[in-house]
Design a protein around this motif. Structure first.
Motif, short mmCIF file in Angstrom:
data_model
loop_
_atom_site.label_atom_id
_atom_site.label_comp_id
_atom_site.label_asym_id
_atom_site.label_seq_id
_atom_site.Cartn_x
_atom_site.Cartn_y
_atom_site.Cartn_z
N GLY A 1 0.81 -1.21 0.00
CA GLY A 1 0.00 0.00 0.00
C GLY A 1 0.85 1.26 0.00
N THR A 2 0.27 2.34 -0.45
CA THR A 2 0.95 3.63 -0.47
C THR A 2 0.01 4.72 0.03
OG1 THR A 2 0.28 4.17 -2.73
CG2 THR A 2 2.33 2.94 -2.48
N GLU A 3 0.59 5.80 0.52
CA GLU A 3 -0.16 6.99 0.90
C GLU A 3 0.41 8.18 0.14
OE1 GLU A 3 -0.17 7.73 5.05
OE2 GLU A 3 -1.61 6.14 5.51
N LYS A 4 -0.45 8.88 -0.53
CA LYS A 4 -0.06 10.12 -1.22
C LYS A 4 -0.82 11.25 -0.54
CE LYS A 4 2.55 11.61 -4.61
NZ LYS A 4 3.99 11.33 -4.66
N ARG A 5 -0.13 12.00 0.28
CA ARG A 5 -0.78 13.06 1.03
C ARG A 5 0.19 14.19 1.30
NH1 ARG A 5 0.20 12.04 6.64
NH2 ARG A 5 1.19 10.01 6.99
N GLY A 6 -0.28 15.23 1.93
CA GLY A 6 0.54 16.41 2.12
C GLY A 6 0.60 17.23 0.85
N ARG A 7 1.67 17.99 0.71
CA ARG A 7 1.83 18.84 -0.47
C ARG A 7 2.57 18.06 -1.56
NH1 ARG A 7 2.09 25.21 -0.49
NH2 ARG A 7 2.18 25.57 -2.72
N TRP A 8 1.89 17.80 -2.65
CA TRP A 8 2.48 17.10 -3.78
C TRP A 8 1.85 17.64 -5.06
CZ3 TRP A 8 -0.58 13.43 -6.66
CH2 TRP A 8 -1.85 13.19 -6.11
N ARG A 9 2.51 17.38 -6.16
CA ARG A 9 2.07 17.94 -7.45
C ARG A 9 1.36 16.86 -8.26
NH1 ARG A 9 6.19 20.04 -12.15
NH2 ARG A 9 4.64 20.37 -13.79
N ALA A 10 0.10 17.11 -8.57
CA ALA A 10 -0.70 16.17 -9.33
C ALA A 10 -0.69 16.56 -10.80
CB ALA A 10 -2.13 16.15 -8.81
N ALA A 11 -0.26 15.63 -11.65
CA ALA A 11 -0.26 15.88 -13.09
C ALA A 11 -1.70 15.96 -13.61
CB ALA A 11 0.50 14.77 -13.82
N GLU A 12 -1.83 16.41 -14.84
CA GLU A 12 -3.17 16.52 -15.42
C GLU A 12 -3.85 15.16 -15.52
OE1 GLU A 12 -5.30 18.43 -19.43
OE2 GLU A 12 -3.13 18.59 -19.11
N ARG A 13 -3.06 14.09 -15.70
CA ARG A 13 -3.59 12.73 -15.73
C ARG A 13 -2.73 11.85 -14.84
NH1 ARG A 13 -6.57 9.38 -19.49
NH2 ARG A 13 -5.96 7.17 -19.29
N ILE A 14 -3.37 11.14 -13.93
CA ILE A 14 -2.68 10.25 -13.00
C ILE A 14 -3.22 8.84 -13.19
CG2 ILE A 14 -2.27 9.69 -10.57
CD1 ILE A 14 -2.61 12.64 -9.94
N ASN A 15 -2.31 7.88 -13.28
CA ASN A 15 -2.68 6.47 -13.36
C ASN A 15 -2.36 5.82 -12.01
OD1 ASN A 15 -3.36 6.44 -16.27
ND2 ASN A 15 -1.18 6.87 -16.51
N ALA A 16 -3.39 5.39 -11.30
CA ALA A 16 -3.21 4.76 -10.00
C ALA A 16 -3.60 3.28 -10.12
CB ALA A 16 -4.08 5.44 -8.95
N VAL A 17 -2.66 2.39 -9.83
CA VAL A 17 -2.87 0.95 -10.00
C VAL A 17 -2.61 0.26 -8.67
CG1 VAL A 17 -2.20 -1.11 -11.27
CG2 VAL A 17 -2.14 1.12 -12.41
N ALA A 18 -3.56 -0.57 -8.24
CA ALA A 18 -3.40 -1.34 -7.01
C ALA A 18 -3.72 -2.80 -7.31
CB ALA A 18 -4.31 -0.81 -5.92
N VAL A 19 -2.72 -3.67 -7.18
CA VAL A 19 -2.89 -5.11 -7.39
C VAL A 19 -2.62 -5.81 -6.07
CG1 VAL A 19 -2.12 -7.14 -8.68
CG2 VAL A 19 -2.12 -4.89 -9.78
N MET A 20 -3.69 -6.37 -5.49
CA MET A 20 -3.59 -6.99 -4.16
C MET A 20 -2.94 -6.01 -3.18
SD MET A 20 -2.70 -11.00 -4.93
CE MET A 20 -1.33 -10.65 -6.05
N GLY A 21 -3.30 -4.76 -3.33
CA GLY A 21 -2.77 -3.71 -2.47
C GLY A 21 -3.75 -2.55 -2.43
N GLY A 22 -3.29 -1.41 -1.96
CA GLY A 22 -4.20 -0.27 -1.86
C GLY A 22 -3.49 1.06 -1.81
N HIS A 23 -4.27 2.12 -2.01
CA HIS A 23 -3.75 3.49 -1.97
C HIS A 23 -4.65 4.37 -1.13
CE1 HIS A 23 -1.03 2.57 -5.25
NE2 HIS A 23 -2.03 2.35 -6.10
N ASP A 24 -4.07 5.37 -0.48
CA ASP A 24 -4.78 6.54 0.03
C ASP A 24 -4.25 7.73 -0.76
OD1 ASP A 24 -6.50 5.52 1.98
OD2 ASP A 24 -4.90 5.44 3.48
N ILE A 25 -5.10 8.36 -1.56
CA ILE A 25 -4.70 9.50 -2.39
C ILE A 25 -5.45 10.72 -1.89
CG2 ILE A 25 -4.58 10.42 -4.73
CD1 ILE A 25 -4.63 7.55 -5.76
N ASP A 26 -4.73 11.61 -1.24
CA ASP A 26 -5.32 12.79 -0.60
C ASP A 26 -4.99 14.03 -1.43
OD1 ASP A 26 -6.31 14.74 1.06
OD2 ASP A 26 -5.06 14.23 2.78
#
Length: 231
Positions: free
Chosen positions: A111-136
């Motif tokens: 798993g991953t966490e994307k939070r705080g101050r970060w730069r989001a591109a115009e298009r984001i590909n988020a893939v989770a295979v037998m895992g997970g994400h928190d995208i803030d």
């Protein structure tokens, strides 16, 4: 003996007429709707250059629409450079080096966490295979007013968090899984940035959380609780 006429009593005087209401005059020159829109446009441009996060943008835009005087509007851009001047006011400033834009977020059996101050591109590909994400996205810098997140979940899942003032468009397809929209049901601000979420799930799921202003600085677990109570 008849009682004296009240109108003839010398000790009673007619009530004085009410004084005209004095209008409440604020110090400073009042702002027009056109001036508010110009400030909103300028704030949006600064957000796409990385000077304001998504949450900072929405907070200042809300204050801009509630501004009464020009001084109120000026305070919202006082820490931002003008288009043709640098910080010194004499010459254009060289563009500041920005964070690298995030275009891929991948988790495999983890798993991953994307939070705080970060730069989001115009298009984001988020893939989770037998895992997970928190995208803030609350404190993210957006490269565009129209951001697309392609969320692919295979036997996994992810949670995506956005302020409830922005426009969220959720679509995609699920097989033995699902996509949910949770949290605040308050209407988005007119003209707000748009986040498109295309969720494709195979035995997995994606939850999109719309967080109200009172959850803006809370940890994600507490923010979810506040979002459930918002209307």
């Amino acid at each position: 003996m008849t009682a004296p006429d009240p109108a003839e009593r010398p000790d009673e005087q007619p009530a004085p007429p009410p004084e005209p209401a004095v209008p409440h005059v604020l110090p400073g020159v009042r702002a027009s709707d056109a001036e508010r829109e110009l400030v909103v446009q300028a704030l949006s441009e600064h957000a796409t250059t990385g000077r304001l996060t998504l949450l900072e943008l929405e907070e200042r835009i809300g204050l801009a629409y509630r501004a009464v005087t020009r001084e109120d509007l000026a305070r919202l851009t006082a820490d931002l450079p003008s288009e043709d001047q640098g910080p010194s006011g004499a010459a254009p400033a060289p563009p500041a080096k920005r964070r690298q834009a995030t275009r891929w977020i991948v988790a495999f059996m983890g798993g991953t966490e994307k939070r705080g101050r970060w730069r989001a591109a115009e298009r984001i590909n988020a893939v989770a295979v037998m895992g997970g994400h928190d995208i803030d996205l609350r404190h993210a810098e957006l490269d565009s007013d129209d951001t697309t997140i392609v969320a692919v979940s295979v036997m996994g899942g992810m949670d995506i968090y956005v302020p409830d003032t922005i426009d969220v468009d959720v679509g995609g397809f699920s097989l033995m899984g699902g996509t949910g929209e949770r949290g605040s049901r308050r209407p988005a601000r007119a003209g707000a940035p748009r986040v498109r979420i295309l969720a494709y799930n195979l035995m997995g799921g994606v939850d999109v959380w719309r967080l109200p202003e009172e959850a803006k600085d809370l940890p994600l677990k507490q923010a979810r609780q506040v979002a459930k109570k918002a209307h």
